[in-house]
Design an enzyme around this catalytic site. Structure first.
Site, mmCIF file in Angstrom:
data_model
loop_
_atom_site.group_PDB
_atom_site.id
_atom_site.type_symbol
_atom_site.label_atom_id
_atom_site.label_comp_id
_atom_site.label_asym_id
_atom_site.label_seq_id
_atom_site.Cartn_x
_atom_site.Cartn_y
_atom_site.Cartn_z
ATOM 1 N N GLN A 185 49.482 17.326 2.374
ATOM 2 C CA GLN A 185 48.939 18.569 1.819
ATOM 3 C C GLN A 185 47.421 18.476 1.688
ATOM 4 O O GLN A 185 46.696 19.397 2.091
ATOM 5 C CB GLN A 185 49.559 18.837 0.428
ATOM 6 N N HIS A 245 50.985 13.658 -2.492
ATOM 7 C CA HIS A 245 51.330 14.570 -1.396
ATOM 8 C C HIS A 245 50.186 14.546 -0.376
ATOM 9 O O HIS A 245 49.440 15.517 -0.238
ATOM 10 C CB HIS A 245 51.535 15.980 -1.980
ATOM 11 N N ARG A 293 60.495 13.185 2.084
ATOM 12 C CA ARG A 293 60.121 13.816 0.811
ATOM 13 C C ARG A 293 61.128 13.323 -0.222
ATOM 14 O O ARG A 293 62.329 13.579 -0.096
ATOM 15 C CB ARG A 293 60.183 15.337 0.937
HETATM 16 N N1 CP Z 1 53.203 22.801 -0.059
HETATM 17 C C1 CP Z 1 54.414 22.323 0.261
HETATM 18 O O1 CP Z 1 54.623 21.118 0.429
HETATM 19 O O2 CP Z 1 55.388 23.270 0.402
HETATM 20 P P1 CP Z 1 56.959 23.020 0.552
HETATM 21 O O3 CP Z 1 57.429 22.449 -0.756
HETATM 22 O O4 CP Z 1 57.541 24.360 0.869
HETATM 23 O O5 CP Z 1 57.174 22.027 1.664
HETATM 24 N N1 NVA Z 2 53.478 19.757 -7.518
HETATM 25 C C1 NVA Z 2 54.433 20.474 -6.685
HETATM 26 C C2 NVA Z 2 53.943 20.564 -5.280
HETATM 27 C C3 NVA Z 2 54.838 21.320 -4.338
HETATM 28 C C4 NVA Z 2 54.330 21.347 -2.938
HETATM 29 C C5 NVA Z 2 55.774 19.757 -6.750
HETATM 30 O O1 NVA Z 2 55.784 18.512 -6.689
HETATM 31 O O2 NVA Z 2 56.783 20.425 -6.884
#
Ligand code: CP
Ligand code: NVA
Length: 309
Positions: A138, A135, A108
């Protein structure tokens, strides 16, 4: 390399529809197995995974770590202060060193280029656990959740309300492979990346609509989807964005306009009282916790695919 045999999972659109649907099918099979209490299925036995986090996480960290361990493997959490990729050490070196110890790398990161560099220099599979651009894990979990609730993914009307961010890009990339009716309702100036919209449109299989009128957009939706107005890395813009996004809150009235068949989805974490009201997230048609649960199952299936299992 053929689309079904790529090394990394970085964009859904790198794969063809058949591969994506077979990963989702595998996810639902392994989910059923794990939910039945079966712990004998250990496809990741003897494998290790390095998980690089340059940003905070609950779902991604816990679902990857738990999922990998339930299927027999061992996962190692490397937080923002541990390897400090790009600061303490060059991304190219991180990729090559971690490849010498591990069977797979999940990351990440902020800049999308970092995940591309990891993929390029790692000799093991790299899985995208969120970048500023997309992402994919997700949206695979979301696709599984939609199949479970609606019976099918193809043709579903998904209306996203809010910022044209990484979640929207992932929906667009899915829509370039699987036929969807995807609508993004966002304020002017917060539209998703133009090239990604164009990619989804030019694939010619999905109906893609951009609008700044969420109330009109949600009508007849199968899913109304929202996400935070300020993503990780944009938190200093919170108050500015709260002003700009005021009329993009998913509230009970908006769900009413959507109609009785509409589910509410959100990738979480949510800022209740801003992009979504407490009432909408707590309503019976809110499926946000199943989405969160399905992260683990979708990711297990993605990793099995990358391992050729
Ligand atoms: N939805 C998601 O990726 O959650 P986190 O940021 O908690 O990993
Ligand atoms: N758009 C958000 C998603 C978090 C899971 C971010 O990037 O912070």
């Amino acid at each position: 390399r053929e689309k079904s045999r790529l090394k990394d999972f970085i964009h859904i659109s790198d794969f063809d529809k058949e591969t994506i649907m077979s990963i989702l099918q595998k996810a639902s099979e392994v989910k059923a197995l794990l939910k039945s209490g079966d712990r004998a299925f250990q496809p990741f036995k003897g494998k290790t995974m390095a998980m690089i986090f340059s940003k905070p996480s609950m779902r991604t960290r816990v679902s990857f770590e738990t999922g990998f361990s339930l299927l027999g493997g061992h996962a190692i959490y490397l937080g923002p202060d541990d390897i400090q990729m790009g600061k303490r050490e060059d991304t190219r070196d991180v990729a090559r060193v971690l490849s010498r110890y591990n069977d797979i790398i999940m990351a990440r990161v902020f800049a999308h280029q970092d995940i591309l560099d990891l993929g390029k220099f790692a000799s093991v599979p790299v899985v995208n656990g969120l970048t500023d651009y997309n992402h994919p894990c997700q949206i695979m979990a979301d696709a599984l959740t939609i199949i479970e609730h609606i019976g099918q993914l193809e043709g579903a009307k998904i209306v996203y309300v809010g910022d044209g961010n990484n979640i929207v890009h992932s929906w667009l990339l899915l829509a370039s492979v699987v036929p969807l009716h995807f609508v993004c309702a966002c304020p002017k100036g917060f539209e998703p990346d133009e090239k990604t919209v164009e990619k989804a449109r030019s694939a010619g299989i999905s109906k893609i609509v951009l609008t700044d009128n969420p109330r009109e957009a949600v009508e007849g939706a199968d899913v109304v989807y929202s996400d935070v107005w300020a993503s990780m890395g944009q938190k200093e813009q919170v108050s500015f964005r709260r002003q700009k996004f005021q009329s993009f809150q998913v509230d009970e009235a908006m769900m009413e306009l959507a109609g009785s068949k509409a589910y509410f989805m959100h990738c979480l974490p949510a800022e209740r009282g801003f992009e979504v009201t407490d009432g909408v997230i707590e309503a019976p048609n809110s499926i946000v916790f199943t989405q969160a649960e399905n992260r683990m199952h979708a990711q297990n299936a993605i990793m099995m695919h990358l391992f050729g299992l």
